[in-house]
Design a protein around this motif. Sequence first.
Motif, short mmCIF file in Angstrom:
data_model
loop_
_atom_site.label_atom_id
_atom_site.label_comp_id
_atom_site.label_asym_id
_atom_site.label_seq_id
_atom_site.Cartn_x
_atom_site.Cartn_y
_atom_site.Cartn_z
N ILE A 11 0.83 -1.21 0.00
CA ILE A 11 0.00 0.00 0.00
C ILE A 11 0.86 1.26 0.00
O ILE A 11 0.65 2.18 -0.78
N GLY A 12 1.87 1.26 0.88
CA GLY A 12 2.67 2.47 1.06
C GLY A 12 3.62 2.78 -0.08
O GLY A 12 3.88 3.96 -0.38
N TYR A 13 4.14 1.76 -0.75
CA TYR A 13 5.11 1.99 -1.81
C TYR A 13 4.61 1.52 -3.18
O TYR A 13 4.94 2.11 -4.21
N GLY A 14 3.78 0.49 -3.18
CA GLY A 14 3.33 -0.09 -4.46
C GLY A 14 1.99 0.37 -4.93
O GLY A 14 1.43 -0.21 -5.86
N ASP A 15 1.43 1.42 -4.28
CA ASP A 15 0.10 1.91 -4.66
C ASP A 15 -0.94 0.79 -4.66
O ASP A 15 -1.85 0.75 -5.49
N VAL B 54 8.23 -9.26 -6.84
CA VAL B 54 9.40 -9.26 -7.72
C VAL B 54 10.66 -8.93 -6.93
O VAL B 54 11.71 -9.57 -7.08
N ALA B 55 10.57 -7.92 -6.04
CA ALA B 55 11.73 -7.52 -5.25
C ALA B 55 12.19 -8.66 -4.33
O ALA B 55 13.38 -8.93 -4.20
N ALA B 56 11.23 -9.34 -3.70
CA ALA B 56 11.56 -10.44 -2.80
C ALA B 56 12.14 -11.62 -3.56
O ALA B 56 13.11 -12.25 -3.12
N ASP B 57 11.55 -11.94 -4.71
CA ASP B 57 12.04 -13.06 -5.51
C ASP B 57 13.48 -12.86 -5.96
O ASP B 57 14.24 -13.82 -6.12
N ASN B 58 13.87 -11.61 -6.15
CA ASN B 58 15.23 -11.29 -6.60
C ASN B 58 16.17 -10.94 -5.44
O ASN B 58 17.31 -10.53 -5.67
N GLY B 59 15.67 -11.10 -4.20
CA GLY B 59 16.51 -10.87 -3.03
C GLY B 59 16.76 -9.42 -2.70
O GLY B 59 17.75 -9.08 -2.03
N PHE B 60 15.86 -8.51 -3.14
CA PHE B 60 16.08 -7.09 -2.93
C PHE B 60 15.25 -6.48 -1.81
O PHE B 60 15.41 -5.30 -1.50
N LEU B 61 14.35 -7.25 -1.24
CA LEU B 61 13.43 -6.67 -0.25
C LEU B 61 13.95 -6.92 1.16
O LEU B 61 14.09 -8.06 1.60
N ASP B 62 14.24 -5.82 1.89
CA ASP B 62 14.80 -5.89 3.24
C ASP B 62 13.76 -5.45 4.27
O ASP B 62 12.96 -4.55 4.02
N LEU B 63 13.82 -6.07 5.43
CA LEU B 63 13.03 -5.64 6.58
C LEU B 63 13.96 -5.57 7.78
O LEU B 63 14.56 -6.57 8.15
N TYR B 64 14.10 -4.39 8.34
CA TYR B 64 15.04 -4.26 9.45
C TYR B 64 14.41 -3.45 10.58
O TYR B 64 13.54 -2.60 10.36
N TYR B 65 14.85 -3.74 11.79
CA TYR B 65 14.34 -3.08 12.99
C TYR B 65 15.29 -1.97 13.40
O TYR B 65 16.51 -2.18 13.48
N GLY C 19 11.84 -0.66 9.07
CA GLY C 19 11.96 -0.15 7.72
C GLY C 19 11.86 -1.31 6.75
O GLY C 19 12.43 -2.37 6.98
N ILE C 20 11.11 -1.12 5.67
CA ILE C 20 11.00 -2.14 4.66
C ILE C 20 11.16 -1.49 3.29
O ILE C 20 10.54 -0.47 3.00
N GLY C 21 12.05 -2.04 2.49
CA GLY C 21 12.32 -1.44 1.19
C GLY C 21 13.37 -2.21 0.42
O GLY C 21 13.75 -3.32 0.80
N GLN C 22 13.86 -1.57 -0.65
CA GLN C 22 14.81 -2.23 -1.55
C GLN C 22 16.21 -1.66 -1.44
O GLN C 22 16.97 -1.64 -2.41
#
Length: 348
Positions: free
Chosen positions: A243-247, A255-266, A274-277
């Motif tokens: 919702i917040g980034y992908g409208d 796609v980001a997760a499948d390619n190993g680009f999606l991070d979630l950190y505390y 924070g969650i992003g690429q």
Amino acid sequence: MSKLLSQYNSSKAEEVIVIMKKLAVILSLCSVGVLLTACAQKSEPTKKVESSSQVKHSSSSKSSRSSASSTTLDKKASESQSSTPWNADKDAQLQSFISSWQGKMGQSYTKYDGQNSLKASTGTTYPDIFSGNGVYMNNSRLSIGYSPTGEGPYDYNVVAIYNHDGTQPPLPNHITYLFAFHNGQPVALVDQSREGEVRVTETKNADVREAFQRIAGENTTTSSDEKEREPSFNELAVMTYAIGYGDGDINGAKVAADNGFLDLYYMQDSGRYGIGQGTSASTILLQQDGDKMKYWTKDTSGGRSTATARVVEHTVSIAELKSRYFSTAEQRATIEQIASKLKTGTSE
């Protein structure tokens, strides 16, 4: 003379009494006859009314019994389907996994539709090969066949078949997955035979093996509503990111997760996540607040750079997230798949 008159009068009186008694008997018999006739005449309409009522009642009873019987049969059929190792719900979950996973592998898989034979580029045709030349494992021919419920007369009851035809030499080549139940346990077999006998092994691909075991292991005796579960925080983070980034579109996160680009950190200093690429422009901050998720985005409108952008706070209910992204088995499988590929960590 008076004596004779007296005797005469007495005799006449006795005759009158006898006559009156006879008349009384006749009248009594006539009354009974009239009453019987009247009763007989009145009884016929009553019988007709009762007969009509009985027909309606009988028809209603038959209809009720028929409806109850139909409901019982439907219920038994539903219970029979839900108690099998494999069903349409699980099949949809497996298809969702393959659709997502094949992109990660750079491959494209075709599913056997249950009717039209699936032919690999090497010439092998599924499921025809099961009863044709046969399938071998460790030099032994398998008892194997297609059985969409997972229950059948074979040692390996195949519930789903997916084939990928290779495009890189040496050609022709293929990768065919046979998802089966062996002694009631899920087994993912793979066939990469190029010529001669078809030989299979258990797949060494951990993603495929674990996904099939997870999907197959779900309790099928409960209803769809009972199988719904509460999403984990990581899954809530994925949905909030959509919702917040992908409208609102989940595909970007996938796609980001499948390619190993999606991070979630505390972030320890703020208590937020924070969650992003990996860039500030693609990252949103979030935090769970009871039955809501708070998230923060940067407003870069008006030519503002990411560094000078105004931070805007938003709120979305968890109920809305579940309704949009977590209400069906296929949606839950997609979110779970994305969440499982998150790269997690802690930031100071």
